[in-house]
Design a protein around this motif. Structure first.
Motif, PDB file in Angstrom:
ATOM      1  N   LYS A 163       0.743  -1.039   0.062  1.00 48.71           N
ATOM      2  CA  LYS A 163      -0.245   0.087   0.296  1.00 48.71           C
ATOM      3  C   LYS A 163       1.038   1.635  -0.040  1.00 48.71           C
ATOM      4  CE  LYS A 163      -0.524  -0.183   5.118  1.00 48.71           C
ATOM      5  NZ  LYS A 163       0.173  -1.586   5.333  1.00 48.71           N
ATOM      6  N   PRO A 164       0.557   2.153  -0.156  1.00 48.52           N
ATOM      7  CA  PRO A 164      -0.692   2.816  -1.403  1.00 48.52           C
ATOM      8  C   PRO A 164      -1.298   2.097  -2.295  1.00 48.52           C
ATOM      9  CG  PRO A 164       0.654   4.559  -1.250  1.00 48.52           C
ATOM     10  CD  PRO A 164       1.627   3.450  -0.292  1.00 48.52           C
ATOM     11  N   ALA A 165      -1.641   0.908  -2.853  1.00 43.50           N
ATOM     12  CA  ALA A 165      -2.594   0.054  -3.555  1.00 43.50           C
ATOM     13  C   ALA A 165      -3.605   0.627  -4.556  1.00 43.50           C
ATOM     14  CB  ALA A 165      -2.611  -1.016  -3.603  1.00 43.50           C
ATOM     15  N   VAL A 166      -5.009   0.620  -6.069  1.00 44.63           N
ATOM     16  CA  VAL A 166      -5.234  -0.006  -6.177  1.00 44.63           C
ATOM     17  C   VAL A 166      -5.580  -1.392  -7.193  1.00 44.63           C
ATOM     18  CG1 VAL A 166      -6.748   0.620  -8.006  1.00 44.63           C
ATOM     19  CG2 VAL A 166      -5.150   2.952  -6.748  1.00 44.63           C
ATOM     20  N   LEU A 167      -6.803  -2.357  -6.608  1.00 42.45           N
ATOM     21  CA  LEU A 167      -6.749  -3.178  -6.678  1.00 42.45           C
ATOM     22  C   LEU A 167      -7.890  -2.838  -7.994  1.00 42.45           C
ATOM     23  CD1 LEU A 167      -6.926  -5.343  -3.715  1.00 42.45           C
ATOM     24  CD2 LEU A 167      -5.532  -4.743  -4.838  1.00 42.45           C
ATOM     25  N   LEU A 168      -7.538  -3.233  -8.844  1.00 41.98           N
ATOM     26  CA  LEU A 168      -8.236  -3.732 -10.269  1.00 41.98           C
ATOM     27  C   LEU A 168      -9.151  -4.500 -10.768  1.00 41.98           C
ATOM     28  CD1 LEU A 168      -6.429  -0.144 -11.984  1.00 41.98           C
ATOM     29  CD2 LEU A 168      -8.792  -0.355 -11.272  1.00 41.98           C
ATOM     30  N   SER A 169     -10.374  -4.481 -11.544  1.00 41.75           N
ATOM     31  CA  SER A 169     -10.565  -5.460 -12.115  1.00 41.75           C
ATOM     32  C   SER A 169     -12.226  -5.197 -13.196  1.00 41.75           C
ATOM     33  CB  SER A 169     -11.194  -6.515 -11.017  1.00 41.75           C
ATOM     34  OG  SER A 169     -12.066  -7.017 -10.214  1.00 41.75           O
ATOM     35  N   GLY A 170     -11.856  -6.772 -13.721  1.00 40.34           N
ATOM     36  CA  GLY A 170     -12.906  -6.233 -14.629  1.00 40.34           C
ATOM     37  C   GLY A 170     -13.844  -7.506 -14.613  1.00 40.34           C
ATOM     38  N   GLY A 171     -14.464  -7.952 -16.222  1.00 38.00           N
ATOM     39  CA  GLY A 171     -15.076  -8.740 -16.555  1.00 38.00           C
ATOM     40  C   GLY A 171     -16.877  -8.461 -16.245  1.00 38.00           C
ATOM     41  N   GLU A 172     -17.741  -9.645 -15.936  1.00 37.33           N
ATOM     42  CA  GLU A 172     -18.783  -9.456 -15.544  1.00 37.33           C
ATOM     43  C   GLU A 172     -19.554 -10.779 -14.265  1.00 37.33           C
ATOM     44  OE1 GLU A 172     -23.288  -9.841 -17.770  1.00 37.33           O
ATOM     45  OE2 GLU A 172     -21.748  -9.593 -19.786  1.00 37.33           O
ATOM     46  N   THR A 173     -20.096 -10.471 -13.029  1.00 34.48           N
ATOM     47  CA  THR A 173     -20.210 -11.260 -12.840  1.00 34.48           C
ATOM     48  C   THR A 173     -22.257 -11.404 -13.207  1.00 34.48           C
ATOM     49  OG1 THR A 173     -20.730  -9.016 -10.868  1.00 34.48           O
ATOM     50  CG2 THR A 173     -18.425 -10.225 -10.484  1.00 34.48           C
ATOM     51  N   THR A 174     -22.152 -11.717 -11.968  1.00 34.03           N
ATOM     52  CA  THR A 174     -24.118 -11.810 -11.950  1.00 34.03           C
ATOM     53  C   THR A 174     -24.210 -11.998 -10.870  1.00 34.03           C
ATOM     54  OG1 THR A 174     -22.729 -14.221 -12.051  1.00 34.03           O
ATOM     55  CG2 THR A 174     -23.599 -13.532 -14.431  1.00 34.03           C
ATOM     56  N   VAL A 175     -25.246 -11.872 -11.049  1.00 32.36           N
ATOM     57  CA  VAL A 175     -26.698 -11.770  -9.418  1.00 32.36           C
ATOM     58  C   VAL A 175     -28.417 -13.408  -9.686  1.00 32.36           C
ATOM     59  CG1 VAL A 175     -28.180 -10.906  -8.019  1.00 32.36           C
ATOM     60  CG2 VAL A 175     -26.267  -9.542  -9.151  1.00 32.36           C
ATOM     61  N   THR A 176     -27.962 -13.758  -8.575  1.00 28.78           N
ATOM     62  CA  THR A 176     -28.922 -14.569  -8.653  1.00 28.78           C
ATOM     63  C   THR A 176     -30.063 -13.965  -7.956  1.00 28.78           C
ATOM     64  OG1 THR A 176     -27.335 -16.883  -8.766  1.00 28.78           O
ATOM     65  CG2 THR A 176     -30.054 -17.129  -7.990  1.00 28.78           C
ATOM     66  N   ILE A 177     -30.857 -13.738  -8.521  1.00 31.31           N
ATOM     67  CA  ILE A 177     -32.276 -12.887  -7.070  1.00 31.31           C
ATOM     68  C   ILE A 177     -32.703 -14.147  -6.303  1.00 31.31           C
ATOM     69  CG2 ILE A 177     -34.247 -11.634  -8.180  1.00 31.31           C
ATOM     70  CD1 ILE A 177     -32.059 -10.526  -9.165  1.00 31.31           C
ATOM     71  N   ARG A 178     -33.036 -13.331  -5.116  1.00 33.89           N
ATOM     72  CA  ARG A 178     -33.348 -14.090  -4.460  1.00 33.89           C
ATOM     73  C   ARG A 178     -34.553 -13.896  -3.896  1.00 33.89           C
ATOM     74  NH1 ARG A 178     -27.669 -13.721  -4.816  1.00 33.89           N
ATOM     75  NH2 ARG A 178     -26.728 -16.167  -3.578  1.00 33.89           N
ATOM     76  N   LYS A 179     -34.668 -11.795  -4.174  1.00 33.27           N
ATOM     77  CA  LYS A 179     -35.744 -11.859  -3.463  1.00 33.27           C
ATOM     78  C   LYS A 179     -36.750 -10.519  -4.938  1.00 33.27           C
ATOM     79  CE  LYS A 179     -38.415  -9.321   0.223  1.00 33.27           C
ATOM     80  NZ  LYS A 179     -38.399  -9.225   1.389  1.00 33.27           N
ATOM     81  N   LYS A 180     -37.742 -11.020  -5.469  1.00 35.78           N
ATOM     82  CA  LYS A 180     -38.573  -9.947  -6.238  1.00 35.78           C
ATOM     83  C   LYS A 180     -38.518  -9.049  -5.642  1.00 35.78           C
ATOM     84  CE  LYS A 180     -40.038 -13.581  -9.540  1.00 35.78           C
ATOM     85  NZ  LYS A 180     -41.383 -14.139 -10.526  1.00 35.78           N
TER      86      LYS A 180
END
Length: 417
Positions: free
Chosen positions: A303-320
């Motif tokens: 540190k001091p640091a910056v953590l970077l990431s990309g891609g595409e996560t997903t969400v499982t819908i648990r409650k409408k």
């Protein structure tokens, strides 16, 4: 600059690096003997169209479709708008108009396809025996399933008359596809479900995905997947012999641009990956663990640091009924994991819209969860209800940009120390 200003500057650098003008300029095709027709689909397709007609010095015509509110002024290319992420009748009509624009062309003509993320929903084209309502139900089931984007698009392209290379197969003209990738790994056949780029996946692969994720699809969709009519053309089909494609922008290039901003501000940038997938809250837990390790032990980065990431996560819908998207869900889960720590995060979608609301994403730091409790909200309960937007809006931590004109998917940056 303070940490949030640094995060904003990195996000802007990432978006600027995905400017379609830069990528298109580097991949302009050769001029044809005949006509040039431009087609396209995606949340950044209008801006891609404007860039292309600025750079192209010959006559052209064409039509592209983008999300409602994402259009821009163009000279020769018609801009259509339709619904995203759930398809509508305007998208159905747009798909037919794209096919009509190229179906009468000859081998001396040229089709330029401008493709970016969001095109799957914007180009509904149900096969015989299915209705638009069936395709909407398929899309809703996929969005709620937690399946990665590549799996979702494998199903989509086998329930369509336009995806899986079928749009390119509708013309005799050579097709040059210029693609802004929002797909982890940058497989061009998966961007927007590959309307102009085929891949080897089969309907049997699609059926395995349906079984794996327990997708409750309409019966007409299941009947179609179990019939030979669902088979998509393969990459070795002669119809694609003269076609070509180019990735003109991607998450990797954008994260490198963000890393340079961090470096110039005196931070050590670390790009974890540009192709991260998985359940959003679980990926957030891993990111938070790495951030804490850096903060307390100076490993694996100082540190001091910056953590970077990309891609595409997903969400499982648990409650409408919850409000928000995958980046909001990531930020809320991250906030719960870093309570009391000197860490600040921005998680946002590079197209400017995250999920169901009008924000790109959200900020989170070591005090975010406490601030939510101070206004009478339970951050853990909000996460369980897939309702991240409600929490971030209540404490003023939503991140709003409006449409950015590009889409290289998720941007995540955490400032540590």
């Amino acid at each position: 600059m303070n940490h949030r200003d640094l995060l904003k500057a990195m996000f802007q650098a990432a978006v600027d690096a995905a400017d379609p003008m830069t990528g298109i300029r580097a991949h302009l095709p050769a001029k044809p003997k005949g006509k040039t027709v431009v087609i396209g689909a995606g949340k950044g397709a209008a801006q891609m169209a404007a860039a292309f007609e600025t750079l192209w010095e010959e006559p052209l015509s064409g039509v592209v479709v983008t999300r409602y509110g994402y259009g821009c002024e163009t000279r020769d290319i018609e801009i259509l708008e339709a619904a995203h992420p759930v398809p509508d009748a305007a998208g159905l009509a747009a798909g037919k108009q794209l096919i009509d624009a190229i179906s009468g062309l000859s081998e001396d003509d040229l089709v330029v396809a401008l493709i970016c993320g969001g095109g799957s929903a914007l180009l509904p084209a149900p096969p015989h025996g299915m209705t638009l309502e069936d395709e909407i139900a398929v899309n809703e089931a996929l969005l709620a399933s937690g399946a990665p984007i590549s799996a979702m698009n494998t199903v989509r392209k086998h329930l369509s008359t336009i995806k899986g290379g079928r749009l390119a197969a509708a013309t005799k003209a050579p097709v040059v596809s210029l693609i802004v990738s929002d797909i982890p790994g940058d497989n061009p056949a998966h961007v927007a479900s590959g309307p102009t780029v085929p891949d080897p996946a089969t309907r049997h692969d699609a059926l395995r995905i349906v079984e794996q994720y327990g997708l409750a699809l309409p019966s007409p969709a299941l009947r179609h997947l179990n019939s030979e009519a669902a088979d998509a053309p393969k990459p070795d089909d002669p119809v694609f012999a003269r076609d070509s494609h180019h990735i003109i922008a991607s998450a990797g290039v954008s994260l490198e641009a963000a890393a340079q901003v961090a470096r110039e501000a005196g931070f050590t940038p670390a790009i974890l990956s540009d192709a991260i997938e998985g359940e959003s809250r679980e990926v957030a837990g891993v990111h938070a663990a790495i951030a804490r390790e850096v903060l307390h032990r100076d490993r694996p980065f100082q540190k001091p640091a910056v953590l970077l990431s990309g891609g595409e996560t997903t969400v499982t819908i648990r409650k409408k009924g919850g409000r928000g998207g995958r980046n909001g869900e990531f930020a809320l889960a991250f906030a719960l994991e870093i309570e009391g720590e000197a860490i600040t995060l921005l998680a946002a979608d590079t197209d400017g819209i995250d999920g169901s609301e009008d924000n790109a994403g959200a900020f989170a730091d070591g005090e975010t969860a406490a601030r939510m409790r101070a206004v009478g909200l339970d951050p853990r309960g909000l996460l369980d209800a897939n309702d991240s937007y409600t929490g971030f809006a209540a404490v003023g931590e939503v991140f709003e940009t409006g449409p950015t004109g590009t889409n290289v998917n998720d941007f995540r940056a955490a400032v540590v120390g």
